[in-house]
Motif scaffolding. Structure first.
Motif, PDB file in Angstrom:
ATOM      1  N   LEU A   8       0.816  -1.198   0.000  1.00 47.15           N
ATOM      2  CA  LEU A   8       0.000   0.000   0.000  1.00 47.15           C
ATOM      3  C   LEU A   8       0.854   1.254   0.000  1.00 47.15           C
ATOM      4  CD1 LEU A   8      -2.469  -1.293   2.703  1.00 47.15           C
ATOM      5  CD2 LEU A   8      -2.885  -1.170   0.256  1.00 47.15           C
ATOM      6  N   ALA A   9       2.002   1.200  -0.624  1.00 48.38           N
ATOM      7  CA  ALA A   9       2.900   2.338  -0.578  1.00 48.38           C
ATOM      8  C   ALA A   9       2.402   3.507  -1.405  1.00 48.38           C
ATOM      9  CB  ALA A   9       4.284   1.924  -1.073  1.00 48.38           C
ATOM     10  N   LEU A  10       1.624   3.245  -2.436  1.00 45.69           N
ATOM     11  CA  LEU A  10       1.189   4.320  -3.323  1.00 45.69           C
ATOM     12  C   LEU A  10      -0.295   4.559  -3.205  1.00 45.69           C
ATOM     13  CD1 LEU A  10       3.214   3.436  -6.535  1.00 45.69           C
ATOM     14  CD2 LEU A  10       3.739   5.184  -4.833  1.00 45.69           C
ATOM     15  N   PRO A  11      -0.716   5.819  -3.023  1.00 41.58           N
ATOM     16  CA  PRO A  11      -2.146   6.123  -2.953  1.00 41.58           C
ATOM     17  C   PRO A  11      -2.800   5.943  -4.295  1.00 41.58           C
ATOM     18  CG  PRO A  11      -0.884   8.148  -3.055  1.00 41.58           C
ATOM     19  CD  PRO A  11       0.116   7.028  -2.967  1.00 41.58           C
ATOM     20  N   GLN A  12      -4.137   5.826  -4.277  1.00 40.25           N
ATOM     21  CA  GLN A  12      -4.861   5.648  -5.525  1.00 40.25           C
ATOM     22  C   GLN A  12      -5.356   6.951  -6.116  1.00 40.25           C
ATOM     23  OE1 GLN A  12      -7.868   2.681  -5.112  1.00 40.25           O
ATOM     24  NE2 GLN A  12      -6.518   1.189  -4.225  1.00 40.25           N
ATOM     25  N   ASP A  81      -2.833  -0.394  14.758  1.00 38.20           N
ATOM     26  CA  ASP A  81      -2.072  -1.487  14.138  1.00 38.20           C
ATOM     27  C   ASP A  81      -1.037  -0.988  13.140  1.00 38.20           C
ATOM     28  OD1 ASP A  81      -3.571  -3.325  15.552  1.00 38.20           O
ATOM     29  OD2 ASP A  81      -4.749  -4.007  13.842  1.00 38.20           O
ATOM     30  N   THR A  82      -1.361   0.091  12.402  1.00 40.05           N
ATOM     31  CA  THR A  82      -0.572   0.389  11.198  1.00 40.05           C
ATOM     32  C   THR A  82      -0.035   1.816  11.066  1.00 40.05           C
ATOM     33  OG1 THR A  82      -2.513   1.029   9.878  1.00 40.05           O
ATOM     34  CG2 THR A  82      -1.955  -1.316   9.940  1.00 40.05           C
ATOM     35  N   THR A  83      -0.479   2.760  11.894  1.00 39.87           N
ATOM     36  CA  THR A  83      -0.128   4.167  11.604  1.00 39.87           C
ATOM     37  C   THR A  83       0.622   4.874  12.710  1.00 39.87           C
ATOM     38  OG1 THR A  83      -2.177   5.175  12.487  1.00 39.87           O
ATOM     39  CG2 THR A  83      -2.250   4.316  10.220  1.00 39.87           C
ATOM     40  N   ASP A  99      -1.874   5.260   3.645  1.00 35.73           N
ATOM     41  CA  ASP A  99      -1.045   5.130   2.448  1.00 35.73           C
ATOM     42  C   ASP A  99      -0.197   6.355   2.155  1.00 35.73           C
ATOM     43  OD1 ASP A  99      -3.090   6.811   1.677  1.00 35.73           O
ATOM     44  OD2 ASP A  99      -3.942   5.464   0.193  1.00 35.73           O
ATOM     45  N   ILE A 100      -0.392   7.445   2.870  1.00 39.46           N
ATOM     46  CA  ILE A 100       0.471   8.619   2.748  1.00 39.46           C
ATOM     47  C   ILE A 100       1.256   8.731   4.046  1.00 39.46           C
ATOM     48  CG2 ILE A 100       0.591  11.088   2.274  1.00 39.46           C
ATOM     49  CD1 ILE A 100      -2.222  10.903   1.093  1.00 39.46           C
ATOM     50  N   MET A 455     -16.814  -1.988  -6.225  1.00 43.24           N
ATOM     51  CA  MET A 455     -15.502  -2.602  -6.436  1.00 43.24           C
ATOM     52  C   MET A 455     -14.495  -1.598  -6.988  1.00 43.24           C
ATOM     53  SD  MET A 455     -15.919  -5.626  -5.267  1.00 43.24           S
ATOM     54  CE  MET A 455     -14.446  -6.494  -5.806  1.00 43.24           C
ATOM     55  N   GLN A 456     -14.997  -0.476  -7.496  1.00 38.66           N
ATOM     56  CA  GLN A 456     -14.132   0.637  -7.894  1.00 38.66           C
ATOM     57  C   GLN A 456     -14.057   1.607  -6.716  1.00 38.66           C
ATOM     58  OE1 GLN A 456     -14.695   2.450 -11.817  1.00 38.66           O
ATOM     59  NE2 GLN A 456     -16.237   0.899 -12.261  1.00 38.66           N
ATOM     60  N   TYR A 457     -12.889   1.742  -6.142  1.00 42.03           N
ATOM     61  CA  TYR A 457     -12.757   2.578  -4.953  1.00 42.03           C
ATOM     62  C   TYR A 457     -11.396   3.260  -4.919  1.00 42.03           C
ATOM     63  CZ  TYR A 457     -10.094  -1.407  -3.100  1.00 42.03           C
ATOM     64  OH  TYR A 457      -9.177  -2.421  -2.924  1.00 42.03           O
ATOM     65  N   THR A 458     -11.274   4.258  -4.050  1.00 42.05           N
ATOM     66  CA  THR A 458      -9.999   4.952  -3.869  1.00 42.05           C
ATOM     67  C   THR A 458      -9.499   4.728  -2.446  1.00 42.05           C
ATOM     68  OG1 THR A 458     -11.050   7.031  -3.156  1.00 42.05           O
ATOM     69  CG2 THR A 458     -10.628   6.762  -5.510  1.00 42.05           C
ATOM     70  N   ARG A 459      -8.224   4.602  -2.316  1.00 39.26           N
ATOM     71  CA  ARG A 459      -7.500   4.505  -1.046  1.00 39.26           C
ATOM     72  C   ARG A 459      -7.934   3.304  -0.204  1.00 39.26           C
ATOM     73  NH1 ARG A 459      -6.240   9.984   2.047  1.00 39.26           N
ATOM     74  NH2 ARG A 459      -4.662   8.585   2.885  1.00 39.26           N
ATOM     75  N   SER A 460      -7.215   2.233  -0.360  1.00 38.52           N
ATOM     76  CA  SER A 460      -7.495   1.027   0.405  1.00 38.52           C
ATOM     77  C   SER A 460      -7.002   1.129   1.845  1.00 38.52           C
ATOM     78  CB  SER A 460      -6.838  -0.186  -0.269  1.00 38.52           C
ATOM     79  OG  SER A 460      -5.455   0.043  -0.450  1.00 38.52           O
TER      80      SER A 460
END
Length: 486
Positions: A8-12, A81-83, A99-100, A455-460
């Motif tokens: 997830l290094a790159l944003p959508q 957990d992640t940030t 992701d940023i 199913m089309q989305y931004t920023r997982s």
């Protein structure tokens, strides 16, 4: 055990960030590995709160919806957990958005807010959140007009923007700034997190004992007051200008970086919205409404520190903005009064809403008004209809979006906020049903999804939205358990 690797290094969304310009890109790992539980392995989690983990374990089996239980299980702890980058030796916490790999003042507050209520049960959780408050305060003192910051003086982010501020930012400190868009709510969210902590503990020692909090709050008050000026008042020496060479119009300001003209009216300008898009008119009503709430909170903490001058100044500014909201923030639309989204002081106003918070939809959530307030209800009815140009409806539900991702993209954050500001069980249930089916089989809350195809989305990996969903479930568990529990 089966491991699912999410890179997830790159944003959508291309306008949120750009390639790292400094070597410290390597200092923050923008990847994580999910186990079959939907969470990183305990040894790989950035911050572990045994109390939060036990709370999740106690709630998940009770949830009637399998989908909502899975989403809550992995979304509510996602920020922890992640940030989180917690340095307990130096009482410092850096919080990335997901992701940023930068820290937004607004996002970091909202990522952490659902956990604040539990800091008495988990002292280390409280220490971590206090570290985030102190980091926010230092960031404000580095650059009062910036919205996002780097972990250190790395130069990552939008370093080529043409920007001027009074006072100017030092050459070294510019490297600490990831993005320099002035958004009034960024400063207000800094107050909000410190007050949330203070309201639980009734103790400001951890972030105020050395004068750091009072210094930052003085800067915040000064900045909000400065931005009450009309454009012609600061014609020869504007306190803030911003220009970006970009194909996205909402990433820059017109009039050589000064923005849309404003006339002094008591409100305070915000050149950019909570979505990081430039305002169409300079006085953002939801942010000014938030100011009324948070300036009272600032005053309360200042009084507890026996700083009567700071407390009184906050209350005076609060009253000025409150009076101006009543006079300029409420407008007539088709024979009824509603809140405008933005105004300019000259008489122009813009009727719309954006999913990002503060929004008009979120006014009760912010503490500005009640869910039952007739003026709010009239406004809410407008916002959740085609009268709002950024309200979208399709085969995958309905909700509010915004210009950040464009027409047709529904932000789940708006669906969550609709539920949080409703007293209607059926409406809340409909919102929960939408959230349960529009996660694109990831069981996380995304930034936005296409109205006819989730199913089309931004920023997982959008931590703020995950925390907000967790807050919704906790709120319903407390106030309307019959809507979500078996």
């Amino acid at each position: 055990m089966l491991l699912l690797v999410l890179c997830l290094a790159l944003p959508q969304t291309s306008d949120d960030t750009q390639p790292c310009l400094g070597a410290s890109c390597k200092n923050i790992d923008a990847e994580y590995i999910l186990t079959t539980s939907g969470r990183p392995d305990p040894k790989d989690r950035k911050f572990v709160s045994p109390y939060i983990d036990n709370l999740i374990d106690s709630i998940v089996p009770k949830l009637a919806s399998t989908n909502l239980s899975i989403i809550f299980n992995q979304s509510f702890p996602n920020a922890l957990d992640t940030t989180i980058y917690f340095d307990d030796q130096n009482n410092d916490t850096f919080v990335i958005t997901g992701d940023i790999t930068a820290m937004w003042l607004r996002d970091s507050t909202n990522q952490l807010l659902p956990y604040v209520q539990f800091i008495k049960q988990d002292l280390r959780l409280g220490q971590m959140i206090c570290g985030a408050i102190r980091r926010q305060l230092r960031n404000v003192l580095v650059d009062r007009y910036a919205n996002a910051f780097n972990k250190d003086c790395s130069g990552q982010g939008w370093q080529t923007d043409s920007r001027s501020t009074i006072p100017p930012v030092s050459w070294c400190n510019k490297g600490n700034v990831f993005e320099g868009k002035y958004e009034l709510d960024s400063l207000l969210h800094t107050i909000k997190l410190s007050y949330a902590y203070f309201n639980i503990t009734h103790d400001a020692t951890c972030f105020a004992s050395d004068g750091l909090w009072e210094s930052a709050m003085s800067v915040i008050l000064q900045t909000i007051q400065t931005q009450q000026q009309g454009s012609l008042e600061e014609l020869s020496n504007p306190a803030y200008t911003f220009q970006r060479t970009d194909s996205v119009a909402t990433n820059t300001l017109i009039n050589h970086g000064r923005g849309v003209p404003a006339l002094r009216c008591g409100l305070s300008k915000s050149y950019f919205r909570p979505s990081d898009d430039s305002t169409s008119l300079p006085f953002h009503i939801p942010s000014n409404a938030m100011a009324v709430v948070e300036l009272a909170h600032l005053s309360e903490i200042a009084l507890s520190l026996k700083n009567t001058n700071l407390s009184a100044s906050a209350l005076q500014l609060r009253q000025e903005i409150s009076d101006a909201l009543e006079q300029f923030g409420v407008v007539m639309n088709k024979g009824r009064q509603v809140y405008a989204y933005e105004v300019d002081g000259y008489g122009s106003f813009y009727l719309m809403d954006d999913a990002n918070i503060p929004s008009l939809l979120s006014l009760p959530y912010l503490g500005f008004t009640s869910k039952q307030d007739p003026l709010y209800l009239k406004t809410r009815s407008l916002l959740l209809s085609n009268a709002n140009p950024y309200f979208f409806s399709g085969s995958q539900g309905e909700g509010i979006g915004g210009p950040h991702n464009g027409l047709g993209w529904i932000w789940p954050m708006s669906i969550i906020m609709r539920a949080l500001t409703s007293d209607d069980d059926n409406e809340i249930a409909e919102c929960l049903a939408l959230l349960a089916k529009t996660h694109a089989d990831t069981f996380f809350i995304h930034e936005s999804y296409w109205k006819d195809d989730s199913m089309q989305y931004t920023r997982s990996w959008f931590s703020w939205a995950n925390s907000l969903f967790g807050e919704l479930i906790l709120t319903l568990a407390r106030e309307r358990p019959y809507l979500i529990f078996k």
